[in-house]
Design an enzyme around this catalytic site. Structure first.
Site, PDB file in Angstrom:
ATOM      1  N   LYS A  67       4.279  -0.488   4.487  1.00 58.49           N
ATOM      2  CA  LYS A  67       4.749   0.511   3.540  1.00 58.49           C
ATOM      3  C   LYS A  67       5.967  -0.033   2.775  1.00 58.49           C
ATOM      4  O   LYS A  67       6.926  -0.500   3.384  1.00 58.49           O
ATOM      5  CB  LYS A  67       5.143   1.793   4.287  1.00 58.49           C
ATOM      6  CG  LYS A  67       5.546   2.917   3.367  1.00 58.49           C
ATOM      7  CD  LYS A  67       5.959   4.158   4.129  1.00 58.49           C
ATOM      8  CE  LYS A  67       7.412   4.196   4.483  1.00 58.49           C
ATOM      9  NZ  LYS A  67       8.352   4.343   3.381  1.00 58.49           N
TER      10      LYS A  67
ATOM     11  N   ASP B  80       5.177   3.626  -1.254  1.00 60.73           N
ATOM     12  CA  ASP B  80       5.833   4.923  -1.036  1.00 60.73           C
ATOM     13  C   ASP B  80       6.714   5.245  -2.245  1.00 60.73           C
ATOM     14  O   ASP B  80       7.931   5.227  -2.166  1.00 60.73           O
ATOM     15  CB  ASP B  80       6.661   4.857   0.262  1.00 60.73           C
ATOM     16  CG  ASP B  80       7.028   6.231   0.780  1.00 60.73           C
ATOM     17  OD1 ASP B  80       6.557   7.229   0.194  1.00 60.73           O
ATOM     18  OD2 ASP B  80       7.784   6.313   1.767  1.00 60.73           O
TER      19      ASP B  80
ATOM     20  N   LYS C 157       6.898   8.053  -3.800  1.00 59.54           N
ATOM     21  CA  LYS C 157       7.369   9.445  -3.758  1.00 59.54           C
ATOM     22  C   LYS C 157       7.593   9.998  -5.165  1.00 59.54           C
ATOM     23  O   LYS C 157       8.665  10.470  -5.517  1.00 59.54           O
ATOM     24  CB  LYS C 157       8.661   9.552  -2.940  1.00 59.54           C
ATOM     25  CG  LYS C 157       8.437   9.328  -1.461  1.00 59.54           C
ATOM     26  CD  LYS C 157       9.498  10.046  -0.631  1.00 59.54           C
ATOM     27  CE  LYS C 157       9.321   9.781   0.832  1.00 59.54           C
ATOM     28  NZ  LYS C 157       9.619   8.394   1.222  1.00 59.54           N
TER      29      LYS C 157
ATOM     30  N   ASP D   4       7.512  14.446 -10.381  1.00 59.33           N
ATOM     31  CA  ASP D   4       7.760  14.549 -11.813  1.00 59.33           C
ATOM     32  C   ASP D   4       6.734  15.448 -12.494  1.00 59.33           C
ATOM     33  O   ASP D   4       5.871  16.025 -11.829  1.00 59.33           O
ATOM     34  CB  ASP D   4       7.739  13.133 -12.420  1.00 59.33           C
ATOM     35  CG  ASP D   4       8.860  12.959 -13.433  1.00 59.33           C
ATOM     36  OD1 ASP D   4       8.975  13.826 -14.325  1.00 59.33           O
ATOM     37  OD2 ASP D   4       9.619  11.982 -13.324  1.00 59.33           O
TER      38      ASP D   4
ATOM     39  N   PRO E 276       3.397  16.350 -14.784  1.00 59.63           N
ATOM     40  CA  PRO E 276       2.079  15.717 -14.695  1.00 59.63           C
ATOM     41  C   PRO E 276       1.940  14.440 -15.527  1.00 59.63           C
ATOM     42  O   PRO E 276       1.452  13.419 -15.044  1.00 59.63           O
ATOM     43  CB  PRO E 276       1.138  16.824 -15.188  1.00 59.63           C
ATOM     44  CG  PRO E 276       1.840  18.089 -14.812  1.00 59.63           C
ATOM     45  CD  PRO E 276       3.301  17.814 -14.990  1.00 59.63           C
ATOM     46  N   ASN E 277       2.404  14.480 -16.770  1.00 56.31           N
ATOM     47  CA  ASN E 277       2.235  13.318 -17.642  1.00 56.31           C
ATOM     48  C   ASN E 277       2.913  12.067 -17.065  1.00 56.31           C
ATOM     49  O   ASN E 277       2.350  10.973 -17.083  1.00 56.31           O
ATOM     50  CB  ASN E 277       2.806  13.648 -19.029  1.00 56.31           C
ATOM     51  CG  ASN E 277       2.580  12.524 -20.005  1.00 56.31           C
ATOM     52  OD1 ASN E 277       1.438  12.141 -20.264  1.00 56.31           O
ATOM     53  ND2 ASN E 277       3.656  11.946 -20.502  1.00 56.31           N
TER      54      ASN E 277
ATOM     55  N   THR F 225      11.050  14.440   6.493  1.00 53.35           N
ATOM     56  CA  THR F 225      11.379  14.532   7.927  1.00 53.35           C
ATOM     57  C   THR F 225      12.894  14.473   8.194  1.00 53.35           C
ATOM     58  O   THR F 225      13.334  14.701   9.305  1.00 53.35           O
ATOM     59  CB  THR F 225      10.692  13.391   8.707  1.00 53.35           C
ATOM     60  OG1 THR F 225      10.869  12.175   7.988  1.00 53.35           O
ATOM     61  CG2 THR F 225       9.216  13.662   8.879  1.00 53.35           C
TER      62      THR F 225
ATOM     63  N   ARG G 168      10.334   8.241  16.866  1.00 51.56           N
ATOM     64  CA  ARG G 168      11.431   7.620  17.616  1.00 51.56           C
ATOM     65  C   ARG G 168      11.068   7.475  19.091  1.00 51.56           C
ATOM     66  O   ARG G 168      10.444   8.349  19.684  1.00 51.56           O
ATOM     67  CB  ARG G 168      12.713   8.462  17.501  1.00 51.56           C
ATOM     68  CG  ARG G 168      13.364   8.409  16.125  1.00 51.56           C
ATOM     69  CD  ARG G 168      13.871   7.028  15.785  1.00 51.56           C
ATOM     70  NE  ARG G 168      14.543   6.919  14.509  1.00 51.56           N
ATOM     71  CZ  ARG G 168      13.932   6.650  13.345  1.00 51.56           C
ATOM     72  NH1 ARG G 168      12.621   6.493  13.284  1.00 51.56           N
ATOM     73  NH2 ARG G 168      14.638   6.519  12.233  1.00 51.56           N
TER      74      ARG G 168
ATOM     75  N   GLN H 153      16.929  10.918  10.613  1.00 55.15           N
ATOM     76  CA  GLN H 153      15.728  11.753  10.749  1.00 55.15           C
ATOM     77  C   GLN H 153      16.043  12.999  11.582  1.00 55.15           C
ATOM     78  O   GLN H 153      16.795  12.932  12.545  1.00 55.15           O
ATOM     79  CB  GLN H 153      14.599  10.957  11.425  1.00 55.15           C
ATOM     80  CG  GLN H 153      14.146   9.739  10.644  1.00 55.15           C
ATOM     81  CD  GLN H 153      13.254  10.104   9.450  1.00 55.15           C
ATOM     82  OE1 GLN H 153      13.228  11.242   9.002  1.00 55.15           O
ATOM     83  NE2 GLN H 153      12.549   9.114   8.935  1.00 55.15           N
TER      84      GLN H 153
ATOM     85  N   GLY I 137       9.873   2.618  10.851  1.00 55.18           N
ATOM     86  CA  GLY I 137      10.731   1.630  10.195  1.00 55.18           C
ATOM     87  C   GLY I 137      11.711   1.031  11.175  1.00 55.18           C
ATOM     88  O   GLY I 137      11.376   0.137  11.961  1.00 55.18           O
TER      89      GLY I 137
END
Ligand code: C5P
Length: 225
Positions: free
Chosen positions: A36, A62, A64, A67, A69-70, A117, A176, A184, A204
Site C-alpha cells: 500500500k 491509498d 484517499k 472531492d 465528482p469531476n 481508524t 496492533r 490509531q 504499517g
C-alpha cells in the site's frame, strides 16, 4: 492458521531505499502480501515513478480521494498508467462521486474509506458527527454498496456489522499486536480482525519500524496461536 493470510503492508516513508527494503523483506510462505502506497510516498519526488515500475505485486494506491465528482474522476484517469489493483476514495465524497469513480475505474478496484481508524467517538463529535461510530460506519457501508464499490475500509471492530450489508472485500487498518497504538484509536489484533471476517489487514508501523524480519516472525507466531 488455515488459509493464507492476506496483508497489505503500508509503505509509509518518503524514502525509496526504505520502501525497497520493506518490499524486499516482507515475504513469508504463510502470508500473501500486497503493498500500500499512500500520500506520503506517492507525493515524494520519485515515489510515483517507482510505483509505476513495480511488477508482479498487488498494488494499493491509498489516495484517499475526497472531492467533487469531476475531480475524483479526473484523478482516477490521471493515475491509470500506474495500473494499480486497488485505489481509495472517502465514502463521504458522496454517492454521486462514488458512482462516477467506479464508472471510470476499469480494472482497478475502488475501495470506499469509511470513518478513519484514528478517530474515536470523542474525535467524531469534535468534527460535528453525532452518530455513534458503528452506526456511522454502517451507514457509509450502505452507501458503498449502493455505489457498487469493490471494497470497504473500516476498523476491524466494525467488520461483523459491515459484513451484514456489504458482501465484497473488507480491508482493515488499525491492527496492533501490542499496546503501542500510536495514533490509531479503533484497533484490534490480527487474529481478532480475521476472526471478525476481515479479508485483508493493513499493517504499517508494527511491520516496518525496527527489524522487519523479526516483526514478521512475531506476526506469524501470533497468527499461529
Ligand atoms: O502504521 P499503521 O499500521 O497505523 O498504518 C496504517 C495505514 O493504514 C496507514 O498507511 C494509514 O494511512 C492507513 N489507513 C488507516 N485508517 C484508515 C484508512 C487508511 O490507518 N481508515
Amino acid at each position: 492458521m488455515m488459509k493464507k493470510n492476506k496483508i497489505f503492508v503500508a509503505c509509509d516513508s518518503p524514502n525509496i531505499s526504505k520502501v525497497k527494503e520493506i518490499i524486499k523483506k516482507t515475504s513469508h510462505p504463510k502470508i500473501k502480501f500486497g503493498y500500500k502506497f499512500g500520500l506520503e510516498f506517492l507525493n515524494s519526488k520519485n515515489g510515483r515513478s517507482f510505483v509505476s515500475k513495480i511488477k508482479n505485486k498487488i498494488i494499493f494506491a491509498d489516495l484517499k480521494i475526497h472531492d467533487i465528482p469531476n475531480t475524483c474522476v479526473s484523478t482516477i484517469k490521471a493515475i491509470k498508467d500506474l495500473k494499480v489493483n486497488y485505489l481509495t476514495i472517502h465514502i463521504s465524497s458522496g454517492l454521486e462521486a462514488l458512482k462516477a469513480s467506479k464508472k471510470v475505474a476499469g480494472r482497478t478496484k475502488i475501495i470506499g474509506v469509511s470513518i478513519l481508524t484514528s478517530l474515536n467517538g470523542q474525535a467524531l463529535k469534535e468534527i460535528g458527527f453525532n452518530k455513534e461510530v458503528k452506526k456511522l460506519v454502517l451507514h457509509q457501508a450502505q452507501l458503498a454498496n449502493k455505489a457498487k464499490l469493490d471494497a470497504i475500509v473500516c476498523s476491524a471492530q466494525e467488520v461483523s456489522v459491515v459484513k451484514k450489508i456489504f458482501k465484497k472485500e473488507i480491508i482493515t487498518p488499525g491492527i496492533r499486536l501490542s499496546d503501542n497504538t500510536n495514533d490509531q484509536k479503533r484497533v484490534l489484533t490480527p487474529n481478532q480482525a480475521y476472526k471478525n471476517g476481515s479479508d485483508w489487514l493493513v499493517i504499517g508501523r508494527p511491520i516496518t519500524k525496527g527489524n522487519i524480519k523479526k516483526n514478521i516472525q512475531k506476526l506469524v507466531n501470533h497468527l499461529c496461536k
